[in-house]
Write an enzyme that holds these catalytic residues in place. Structure first.
Site, PDB file in Angstrom:
ATOM      1  N   LEU A 144       0.911  -1.127   0.067  1.00 14.72           N
ATOM      2  CA  LEU A 144       0.087  -0.208  -0.039  1.00 14.72           C
ATOM      3  C   LEU A 144       0.847   1.080  -0.033  1.00 14.72           C
ATOM      4  CD1 LEU A 144      -2.621  -0.919   2.479  1.00 14.72           C
ATOM      5  CD2 LEU A 144      -2.991  -0.764   0.216  1.00 14.72           C
ATOM      6  N   ASP A 145       0.709   1.971  -0.837  1.00 14.75           N
ATOM      7  CA  ASP A 145       1.594   3.413  -0.824  1.00 14.75           C
ATOM      8  C   ASP A 145       1.603   3.983   0.671  1.00 14.75           C
ATOM      9  OD1 ASP A 145      -0.300   5.259  -1.259  1.00 14.75           O
ATOM     10  OD2 ASP A 145      -0.611   5.056  -3.317  1.00 14.75           O
ATOM     11  N   GLU A 146       2.546   5.052   0.437  1.00 14.02           N
ATOM     12  CA  GLU A 146       2.476   5.925   1.675  1.00 14.02           C
ATOM     13  C   GLU A 146       1.142   6.444   2.039  1.00 14.02           C
ATOM     14  OE1 GLU A 146       5.747   9.034   3.716  1.00 14.02           O
ATOM     15  OE2 GLU A 146       5.587   8.615   1.610  1.00 14.02           O
ATOM     16  N   SER A 194      -1.980   5.431   1.370  1.00 14.21           N
ATOM     17  CA  SER A 194      -3.027   4.703   1.292  1.00 14.21           C
ATOM     18  C   SER A 194      -2.959   3.925   2.831  1.00 14.21           C
ATOM     19  CB  SER A 194      -2.924   3.425   0.237  1.00 14.21           C
ATOM     20  OG  SER A 194      -3.075   4.107  -0.905  1.00 14.21           O
TER      21      SER A 194
END
Length: 190
Positions: A46-48, A50
């Site tokens: 999950l990106d930063e 998210s």
């Protein structure tokens, strides 16, 4: 014996455990949440910006299986504006996004508008309020996972994502977990 964890990744954390890059000293990592065993890996990322359900394991075969296109991932996305039925239909059938410098056509997926905001923990960083116009929530279930895919998809149909929360991986749900929760499980059944 392999170790497995289910976590609620907070907003602002990277889906990694440490960094050698000195410029990332101020970044937050999963290892800041809990002391995990050596060899642990995030299954997918999950990106930063998210948040939500993230599975961790020491089992590479399990990681490969869950990352395969056989296991669905469901997200709740809060989008800018009152999303239209036309935009939802476009998302369902697939849209063109940029990926690794090339055009990519997303696969068909399940998408529907949530009738009310989901009962999620308040995010650590405030999301703009209704004075800046309406927002709406959608559920989007994918069998693929390109970098920042959901964000790129909602932008492609004119409704950029403001908040993104993964709520399900296969048969594992976020349910009532709170931000930062870490649960060790005997096995991951997706």
């Amino acid at each position: 014996m392999h170790k497995h964890y289910i976590i609620y990744k907070p907003y602002g954390y990277l889906s990694q455990f440490a960094s050698n890059a000195s410029k990332q000293q101020s970044k937050k990592f999963l290892g800041d949440l809990h002391e995990f065993p050596e060899g642990i890996m995030a299954i997918g990322r999950l990106d930063e910006k998210s948040e939500g359900l993230l599975l961790l394991t020491t089992d590479g075969k399990m990681s490969d299986f869950i990352n395969s296109q056989k296991v669905e991932k469901e997200y709740y996305a809060q989008v800018n504006g009152d999303i239209t039925e036309e935009a939802i239909e476009q998302l369902k059938t697939g849209v063109e996004i940029g990926f690794e410098g090339k055009k990519y056509q997303t696969k068909s997926c399940e998408v529907f508008k949530l009738q009310e905001a989901p009962n999620l923990p308040i995010r650590s960083k405030k999301i703009r309020d209704d004075r800046h116009g309406p927002t709406s929530w959608i559920s989007i279930t994918l069998n693929e996972g390109k970098f920042r895919q959901v964000r790129k998809m909602t932008s492609a149909v004119g409704f950029p994502t403001l908040r993104l929360v993964r709520v399900r991986v296969g048969r594992i749900f976020l349910n009532t977990m709170e931000v930062g929760d870490v649960i060790e499980v005997f096995r991951l059944e997706c």
